[in-house]
Design an enzyme around this catalytic site. Structure first.
Site, PDB file in Angstrom:
ATOM      1  N   ARG A  30      -1.578  -3.343   1.671  1.00 25.97           N
ATOM      2  CA  ARG A  30      -2.273  -4.063   2.225  1.00 25.97           C
ATOM      3  C   ARG A  30      -3.384  -4.454   2.045  1.00 25.97           C
ATOM      4  O   ARG A  30      -4.313  -5.241   2.280  1.00 25.97           O
ATOM      5  CB  ARG A  30      -2.535  -2.612   3.645  1.00 25.97           C
ATOM      6  CG  ARG A  30      -1.298  -3.103   4.328  1.00 25.97           C
ATOM      7  CD  ARG A  30      -0.632  -3.420   5.023  1.00 25.97           C
ATOM      8  NE  ARG A  30       0.870  -2.889   5.854  1.00 25.97           N
ATOM      9  CZ  ARG A  30       1.348  -2.473   6.973  1.00 25.97           C
ATOM     10  NH1 ARG A  30       0.096  -2.532   7.654  1.00 25.97           N
ATOM     11  NH2 ARG A  30       2.421  -2.395   7.308  1.00 25.97           N
ATOM     12  N   ASP A  52      -5.595  -4.525  21.375  1.00 27.85           N
ATOM     13  CA  ASP A  52      -5.842  -4.502  20.705  1.00 27.85           C
ATOM     14  C   ASP A  52      -6.836  -3.827  19.475  1.00 27.85           C
ATOM     15  O   ASP A  52      -7.928  -4.498  19.638  1.00 27.85           O
ATOM     16  CB  ASP A  52      -4.379  -5.276  19.738  1.00 27.85           C
ATOM     17  CG  ASP A  52      -3.829  -4.724  18.670  1.00 27.85           C
ATOM     18  OD1 ASP A  52      -2.307  -4.235  18.499  1.00 27.85           O
ATOM     19  OD2 ASP A  52      -4.596  -4.449  17.710  1.00 27.85           O
TER      20      ASP A  52
END
Length: 281
Positions: free
Chosen positions: A36, A147
């Site tokens: 990532r 979020d």
């Protein structure tokens, strides 16, 4: 590009994520984190992970903007329209009629951990359907969708999705709530304005002491988010939710999440659905 993230640098990232986001990153996650983070190295044209760590964390002065982007890259976001559909059946068959029976004419809903927006838009569709089929029970609704990832929030706000994301919906539901792209070669749809207008998006970190709003909410969805936290953190986050969930309101968790062993004013009313009872904690 340096192809290997050292354990020292991995543990620095893991420690930061756990402290600031609450998500545990054991050593077995190193390969995933390396993959990532490689996205950020490419975006910044930084050749090694060590140089990236220095860039993100700095020497006494962290790069706050980059650390937010690092969190975006590392945290997992997986969702779909009408995921765990039994929850929406319970909402329309039990929760909303109960709330309406308690005199709630305007329903406030919080999608906590909304990812790319499929959940809050699904909730808006559910509310539209309920109000059409039960005229006079509920007059209106609003949905707060939050979020920690700015990347997914931006995607959610665009309300544009691949055609495949609605493949399990009926033809009628697709026509009613989604717009096809004017470019017929594009396999994309957009959520219709009458669904979108009830949903607002904001960045929120469950580890913050102050969530930045004061609304009293009737329904909270926080599904498949708490599984990334240890048990004490899970309980602490749910206690924060209860500051906003009114007695009689409903908390929906993910299918693998539980409040077992927690001393909370919640009763189990359906699989992974909990109702707040009167009284304090």
């Amino acid at each position: 590009m340096d192809t290997e993230l050292s354990f020292r640098d991995f543990r620095k990232i893991a420690s930061y994520i756990e402290k600031n986001v609450g998500i545990k990153m054991p050593d077995v996650k190193k390969t995933m984190v390396q993959s990532r983070i490689s996205q950020r190295l490419r975006a910044l044209n930084i050749p090694t992970y060590e140089e990236y760590i220095n860039y993100a964390f700095g020497k006494g002065v962290p790069n706050d903007e980059e650390l937010v982007l690092m969190i975006d890259a590392v945290t997992t976001n997986l969702t779909e329209f009408f995921r765990e559909s039994g929850h929406f059946d319970f909402m329309t068959g039990t929760a909303l009629p109960f709330l309406a029976g308690q005199g709630k004419r305007f329903i406030k809903i919080w999608s906590a951990g909304c990812s790319t927006g499929e959940e809050p838009y699904t909730l808006s569709i559910v509310m539209q359907e309920f109000m059409q089929k039960n005229p006079g029970l509920v007059d209106g609704y609003s949905i707060l969708a939050t979020d920690i990832s700015t990347k997914v929030l931006n995607q959610a706000a665009s309300a544009v999705y691949a055609m495949d994301s609605i493949k399990n919906l009926t033809v009628d539901m697709k026509k009613k709530y989604f717009l096809r792209s004017k470019d017929r070669q594009s396999a994309q749809v957009r959520v219709k304005p009458e669904v979108r207008k009830h949903v607002s998006f904001a960045r929120l970190n469950f580890m913050d002491d102050d969530f930045g709003f004061r609304d009293i909410i009737q329904i909270i969805f926080c599904r498949n988010v708490l599984i990334y936290f240890d048990k004490p953190t899970q309980e602490a986050v749910i206690r924060k939710f209860l500051d906003f969930l009114e007695p009689g309101g409903f908390l929906f968790l993910g299918h693998s999440e539980t409040i077992f062993g927690m001393n909370l004013p919640l009763k189990n009313v359906s699989p992974t659905v909990f109702q707040r009872v009167e009284g304090g904690i």
